[in-house]
Design a protein around this motif. Structure first.
Motif, PDB file in Angstrom:
ATOM      1  N   VAL A   9      40.665  38.742  36.363  1.00  0.00           N
ATOM      2  CA  VAL A   9      39.479  37.893  36.377  1.00  0.00           C
ATOM      3  C   VAL A   9      39.648  36.733  35.408  1.00  0.00           C
ATOM      4  CG1 VAL A   9      37.018  37.792  35.877  1.00  0.00           C
ATOM      5  CG2 VAL A   9      37.976  39.774  37.065  1.00  0.00           C
ATOM      6  N   ARG A  10      40.142  37.050  34.206  1.00  0.00           N
ATOM      7  CA  ARG A  10      40.306  35.988  33.219  1.00  0.00           C
ATOM      8  C   ARG A  10      41.279  34.918  33.721  1.00  0.00           C
ATOM      9  NH1 ARG A  10      38.294  36.542  28.021  1.00  0.00           N
ATOM     10  NH2 ARG A  10      37.323  38.555  27.614  1.00  0.00           N
ATOM     11  N   LYS A  11      42.335  35.385  34.384  1.00  0.00           N
ATOM     12  CA  LYS A  11      43.305  34.421  34.889  1.00  0.00           C
ATOM     13  C   LYS A  11      42.686  33.551  35.975  1.00  0.00           C
ATOM     14  CE  LYS A  11      47.919  35.795  33.851  1.00  0.00           C
ATOM     15  NZ  LYS A  11      49.238  36.038  34.418  1.00  0.00           N
ATOM     16  N   VAL A  12      41.944  34.176  36.893  1.00  0.00           N
ATOM     17  CA  VAL A  12      41.302  33.421  37.966  1.00  0.00           C
ATOM     18  C   VAL A  12      40.358  32.386  37.377  1.00  0.00           C
ATOM     19  CG1 VAL A  12      39.621  33.596  39.830  1.00  0.00           C
ATOM     20  CG2 VAL A  12      41.543  35.186  39.727  1.00  0.00           C
ATOM     21  N   LEU A  13      39.690  32.759  36.293  1.00  0.00           N
ATOM     22  CA  LEU A  13      38.731  31.850  35.689  1.00  0.00           C
ATOM     23  C   LEU A  13      39.402  30.799  34.813  1.00  0.00           C
ATOM     24  CD1 LEU A  13      35.903  34.337  34.747  1.00  0.00           C
ATOM     25  CD2 LEU A  13      36.033  32.805  36.710  1.00  0.00           C
ATOM     26  N   PRO A  39      47.284  37.808  39.158  1.00  0.00           N
ATOM     27  CA  PRO A  39      45.852  38.051  39.371  1.00  0.00           C
ATOM     28  C   PRO A  39      45.513  38.642  40.737  1.00  0.00           C
ATOM     29  CG  PRO A  39      46.332  35.695  39.110  1.00  0.00           C
ATOM     30  CD  PRO A  39      47.563  36.429  38.739  1.00  0.00           C
ATOM     31  N   ILE A  40      46.105  38.099  41.842  1.00  0.00           N
ATOM     32  CA  ILE A  40      45.692  38.654  43.129  1.00  0.00           C
ATOM     33  C   ILE A  40      46.112  40.103  43.264  1.00  0.00           C
ATOM     34  CG2 ILE A  40      45.211  37.057  45.008  1.00  0.00           C
ATOM     35  CD1 ILE A  40      48.266  36.685  45.174  1.00  0.00           C
ATOM     36  N   LEU A  51      43.659  42.239  41.334  1.00  0.00           N
ATOM     37  CA  LEU A  51      42.305  42.235  41.892  1.00  0.00           C
ATOM     38  C   LEU A  51      42.262  43.000  43.203  1.00  0.00           C
ATOM     39  CD1 LEU A  51      41.107  38.665  41.000  1.00  0.00           C
ATOM     40  CD2 LEU A  51      40.564  40.830  39.895  1.00  0.00           C
ATOM     41  N   LYS A  52      43.407  43.062  43.862  1.00  0.00           N
ATOM     42  CA  LYS A  52      43.482  43.849  45.086  1.00  0.00           C
ATOM     43  C   LYS A  52      43.741  45.325  44.774  1.00  0.00           C
ATOM     44  CE  LYS A  52      42.945  40.866  48.349  1.00  0.00           C
ATOM     45  NZ  LYS A  52      41.772  40.969  49.198  1.00  0.00           N
ATOM     46  N   ARG A  61      42.159  44.570  35.763  1.00  0.00           N
ATOM     47  CA  ARG A  61      41.169  43.783  36.463  1.00  0.00           C
ATOM     48  C   ARG A  61      40.639  42.678  35.553  1.00  0.00           C
ATOM     49  NH1 ARG A  61      35.884  44.032  38.364  1.00  0.00           N
ATOM     50  NH2 ARG A  61      35.427  45.433  36.665  1.00  0.00           N
ATOM     51  N   GLU A  62      40.425  43.047  34.287  1.00  0.00           N
ATOM     52  CA  GLU A  62      39.935  42.049  33.342  1.00  0.00           C
ATOM     53  C   GLU A  62      40.938  40.898  33.233  1.00  0.00           C
ATOM     54  OE1 GLU A  62      39.221  43.521  29.376  1.00  0.00           O
ATOM     55  OE2 GLU A  62      39.340  41.479  28.595  1.00  0.00           O
TER      56      GLU A  62
END
Lengths: 809, 225
Positions: free
Chosen positions: A328-332, A415-416, A419-420, A324-325
């Motif tokens: 999130v880092r990738k999305v950001l 990432p998706i 996160l899912k 998850r980390e």
């Protein structure tokens, strides 16, 4: 950015204390072992490097083949050193060493037994780097009756290193003047002497005999490139100098000698190679072997790999938690490189902690390790010079290596997907992780088999029928002190109850006394019919005292006068000589000079003794010829006493009656025997320790993996329990996957272990067979340890209340 | 700002091919607040992921700020994304190991903003979200509403042109949910374009326009007044 990585790494490690502890502990254990082994290996490899000129120093070896007898000597002819120096300008210096046996040195009224005494040429200090504190190294040993001693010895005898001019008394009668005090000989030297006595004192040193070998001979060359030149010059050199003596002694030219299939060759061995590569007759001390250097290096590497594998396995197993980390880092906006770098920084940090612990642990454990390994390794400023950069390199390499897989694996997450929550089931599928577990356990099983085989072989040596009985035999080592009284001592002891027999000679299966002589099968002294046996002077009590068996004929008898020319041979000699019936066969020995019957001694065989072991069990039993003789090297006493202390007191009293000033020096034969196998026993012990460590580290990893497997499947376990699964079904379900991997390891490791250990056993002329059950035990052991490790976690997971795990979602 | 034409996305397993988006076309203008609604499995999230450049379409065109991005590679998408788009998730997705301040700071680190500037901007946005007093707490120490505020703060700290919100109130009670919707409305009024996926008619009422999806196609558009 970097600060952020460190911070996240720190907190993430801290949050998962259990995981971090397992990782750091496993890695630290591995690194500690690795460091200790590196110290050991470096120590072994740096023998004799203390000599400034070590690259230019060589020892001359001699290979001798006479008929079917072949001997490799570390010693050469008496005149060799000075002749080489005179003949070849590139031989800058040459020096000889001749080890003296046990000697008594007087200190006040006391007589102290010293074993590290050597006769040496004055040039010894020009060849070797043995810095002199007091005295002139150029001239110190040029006069007869002079001696150079080490610092420690000077302090021991004179309480000062300023000992020049003082007198040392050897064996109660020989006076030697101290002309120099040197620093102690470094431990990493292939010789280790406390007294260097001038060879000038020893008339034999001026001998011009070219057909015998008893001096360790060293040359210092102008440059190491001359070594090949000198090796090439040896054949012609030998022919030139030994030819005439060969003609008169053996009645043949050098060419004829070689034509008969015999030879007599010289060759050079580099000083740096002596400790690990030389195991010849006449070495100045026990040497090491490259074999163990290789084995230990391999073990160090294996243990480090196991520890790295743990790291990779635990990190990737935790991937679900970190996923998850990553998402999130990738999305950001983090790029993949950033994440790779982040995870590498984390693993380098863990490695750094582990290394710090390992360095401290290694420093603390070094004395213990020294004791087990029989070493004297000390950490000095010098060792830190190479140790610090290598430790730094280890941190970077191991950190990167161990972190690389998790780094690339985790950073590749979409990432998706993470996160899912689609990746949380990613535990079971990893082929690489299974491969790594199999790898770890294969190595562990390999090490377990190795340990079992080494132990069995050692046990085999301990309990093998050696052809004599080493129990209950007391050996008085310094019988020579009694001089003519030795016989009286033997006589007096024979009256003591509890003494069943005794024999007077220094030649014993457990002693270092060796004496090789040439015998011929026929009177023409044809060397093709020659025998090169151990030739031991014994008395009529020797065979009964040592409890040996006769297979043919009889033992010597005191009452038969012709027994002075009688010999008893061992089975190996009888076989070598091709005797079906050895009794009354004759053997001839030349007294040198002319080859005439009048100048030879004829011996007749009166008996054949059953073969007995006197060398290491690594070597085949050589031919031995026993003849009657007066030899007061030692007195071996067969005891039959229920009260040993009382008997010992009586023996000591008898000794004191004859020699009040000198302490009796004795040992027991079984202890002497054990001492000969001390290095093997050490290796065995070290092996056990390393194997245990390897298994502990592998189990730490497995423990962590099992914990994560259970954690990953918490929900599944909850559902199964709700549906009616009992604890045992769940434990079985969780353990099954791991057990399969360990079974696979057994299949892979068994043939490999069998092959490698058989190779090791080839070194022993007398050895065990590896039974199938050794491998079965190793496999079962590994499996049992693995199951215990896993079931701890499995039970914990299975016993948990399903309501808690199902509520989570 | 956004114009998609005939966008298609399939999910394939060995046996079945599922169409998530079926020749979908739509556009969103700068400054709009758009809600996307529809039953489970209608393709809402897929659409949002493609709009957010977390995923790429199989067919069709996606023009973002006059740039065709449909077949951009991962690196180009990441670059465009970190400067232009902020994300708000149903499950917040804060990093547990980082404090409130550090979580909000993260996007600024990735876009290379200097330390002093970062502190200034993070404090500014925390202030605006009224969670300044929680700046040194870790996510687990906050209530769900507070966590979502932090997540929104993190989404807007880089001053993105577009915010994508995936059921931002889904894990919150109604009072906290209303607060979050108010925040989003404020942001929209200040000029940020917002696209929000939601199941809640109540939340959808905050938007200017509702796009309803069924089986990967637009079935209806409501303009709110």
């Amino acid at each position: 950015m970097f600060k952020n990585y460190i911070k996240t790494a720190f907190r993430s490690l801290y949050k998962n204390k259990g995981f971090t502890a397992i990782n750091i502990l496993g890695l630290a254990l591995g690194l500690t072992t690795c460091l200790l082994i590196v110290l050991y290996v470096v120590d072994e490899l740096s023998y004799d490097h203390y000599n400034v000129n070590h690259e230019r120093i060589y020892r001359v070896n001699e290979d001798l083949k006479l008929g079917d007898n072949k001997v490799d000597y570390a010693v050469c002819m008496p005149p060799l050193a000075k002749t080489l120096k005179a003949e070849y300008p590139y031989v800058i210096e040459a020096a000889r060493i001749k080890a003296a046996g046990t000697t008594h040195v007087k200190k006040g009224d006391l007589s102290i037994v010293e074993n590290h005494i050597a006769f040496t040429d004055a040039s010894i200090f020009s060849v070797f780097t043995l810095p002199m504190i007091n005295g002139n190294p150029k001239t110190a040993l040029s006069e007869p009756n002079t001696v150079v001693i080490t610092e420690t010895t000077a302090k021991k005898y004179f309480n000062t290193t300023d000992a020049i001019g003082k007198i040392i008394v050897f064996n109660d009668k020989e006076n030697y003047k101290v002309t120099g005090v040197i620093k102690d000989v470094p431990k990493q030297s292939h010789f280790n002497f406390d007294f260097f006595v001038s060879l000038e004192s020893f008339p034999d040193s001026r001998s011009n005999e070219w057909l015998r070998s008893d001096y360790n001979t060293y040359v210092l060359l102008k440059d190491k490139s001359y070594a090949n030149q000198l090796n090439a010059a040896f054949p012609a050199f030998l022919q030139k100098f030994s030819g005439s003596q060969m003609q008169s002694e053996l009645n043949m030219s050098y060419d004829q000698f070689e034509k008969n299939g015999s030879y007599f060759r010289l060759n050079l061995i580099a000083l740096d190679d002596i400790h690990l590569k030389s195991n010849r007759s006449g070495e100045l001390g026990p040497n090491g072997t490259t074999q163990y250097v290789y084995i230990f290096s391999a073990i160090a590497l294996f243990i480090l790999l196991i520890a790295c594998v743990n790291f990779m396995n635990l990190s990737t197993a935790r991937s679900a938690n970190r996923a998850r980390e990553v998402g999130v880092r990738k999305v950001l906006g983090s790029s993949r490189q950033h994440l790779i770098f982040q995870f590498l920084a984390e693993s380098v940090m863990v490695t750094l902690f582990a290394t710090i612990i390992a360095v401290l642990a290694a420093a603390v454990l070094l004395p213990v390790f020294n004791q087990i390994a029989g070493k004297d390794i000390v950490l000095t400023v010098q060792s830190f010079k190479w140790l610090a950069p290598s430790v730094f390199a280890i941190v970077i390499i191991v950190g990167t290596l161990a972190g690389s897989y998790p780094a690339f694996f985790l950073s590749g997450f979409q990432p998706i997907a993470v996160l899912k929550g689609k990746l949380s089931a990613g535990f079971k599928g990893s082929f690489l992780r299974s491969f790594l577990v199999v790898f770890q356990f294969s190595i562990s099983i390999l090490l377990i088999v190795g340990t079992l085989v080494i132990y069995n072989q050692l046990n085999f040596i301990q309990t093998k029928n050696l052809g004599y009985n080493r129990n209950q035999v007391l050996i008085v080592q310094n019988l020579g002190e009694l001089g003519n009284q030795a016989g009286v001592f033997k006589q007096e002891l024979s009256h003591l109850p509890g003494v069943s027999n005794s024999t007077m000679t220094g030649f014993l299966p457990t002693s270092n006394w060796k004496n090789t002589r040439i015998f011929f099968k026929d009177a023409t002294l044809n060397q093709k019919q020659s025998l090169f046996p151990q030739t031991w002077e014994v008395d009529a009590d020797w065979i009964p005292t040592l409890d040996m068996k006769m297979v043919q004929g009889r033992n010597f008898s005191k009452n038969i006068s012709t027994d002075s020319s009688a010999i008893v041979i061992n089975e190996a000699a009888a076989k070598f000589l091709g005797y079906k019936n050895a009794i009354n066969q004759q053997l001839y020995q030349s007294l040198g000079g002319k080859t005439e019957i009048s100048n030879t001694v004829i011996y007749h065989v009166i008996g054949v003794v059953k073969d007995f072991h006197f060398n290491s069990l690594r070597e085949k039993i050589e031919p031995v010829i026993l003849k009657m003789g007066q030899n007061n090297g030692a007195l071996s006493i067969r005891l039959n006493a229920s009260n040993l202390p009382a008997l010992m007191a009586q023996i000591k009293a008898k000794w004191a009656g004859l020699s009040p000033n000198v302490q009796i020096n004795y040992s027991f034969m079984d202890q002497d025997f054990d001492a000969a196998y001390r290095s093997e026993q050490r290796i065995g012990k070290i092996f056990v320790i390393f194997t245990t460590l390897a298994i502990v580290i592998a189990c730490l990893g497995l423990f962590g993996l099992a914990a994560y497997a259970a954690e990953q499947r918490t929900k599944e376990i909850g559902i199964r329990k709700v549906l009616g699964a009992d604890v045992s079904a769940i434990v079985a379900m969780l353990s099954k996957d791991f057990v399969k991997l360990v079974l696979l390891s057994i299949i892979i490791a068994s043939p490999l272990a069998w092959y490698l250990m058989n190779k090791w056993l080839q070194d022993f002329a007398y050895r065990i067979n590896i039974h199938w059950w050794v491998i079965a035990i190793a496999g079962a052991g590994a499996l049992a340890i693995a199951i215990i490790t896993i079931s701890f976690q499995s039970f914990k997971a299975a016993l948990a209340n399903p309501v808690n795990s199902l509520k989570d979602q | 700002m956004i114009k998609i034409t005939n966008l298609e996305k399939f999910y394939r397993t060995e046996e079945v091919e599922t169409i998530a988006l079926n020749k979908l076309s739509m556009h969103v203008d700068t400054g709009e607040f758009v809600a996307i609604m529809g039953p489970s499995g209608c393709g809402k999230s897929t659409l949002l992921n493609i709009l957010g450049m977390l995923d790429d379409p199989d067919e069709g065109s996606y023009v973002f700020n006059s740039i065709e991005v449909a077949h951009f590679n991962e690196r180009k998408r990441a670059d465009l994304r970190k400067h232009n788009i902020g994300f708000v998730f149903q499950s917040f997705n804060l990093i547990d190991e980082l404090t409130v301040f550090e979580n909000v700071e993260l996007p600024l680190i990735y876009t290379g903003v200097t330390t002093a500037e970062r502190v200034k901007r993070v404090e500014e946005v925390l202030d605006k979200m009224q969670i300044m007093h929680r700046r040194n707490h870790y996510p687990q120490q906050l209530s769900g509403g507070q966590q979502q505020r932090v997540a929104i703060a993190r989404a807007v700290v880089n001053k993105p042109k577009l915010i994508l919100a995936d059921e931002p109130t889904g894990n919150l009670d109604s009072s906290n949910g209303n607060d979050v919707m108010e925040l989003l409305t404020d942001l929209n009024e200040q000029g940020t374009t917002i696209i929000m996926v939601t199941h809640s008619e109540h939340d959808a009422r905050y938007s200017h326009r509702i796009i309803r999806l069924l089986d990967g196609q637009t079935v209806m558009e409501n303009i709110m007044v």
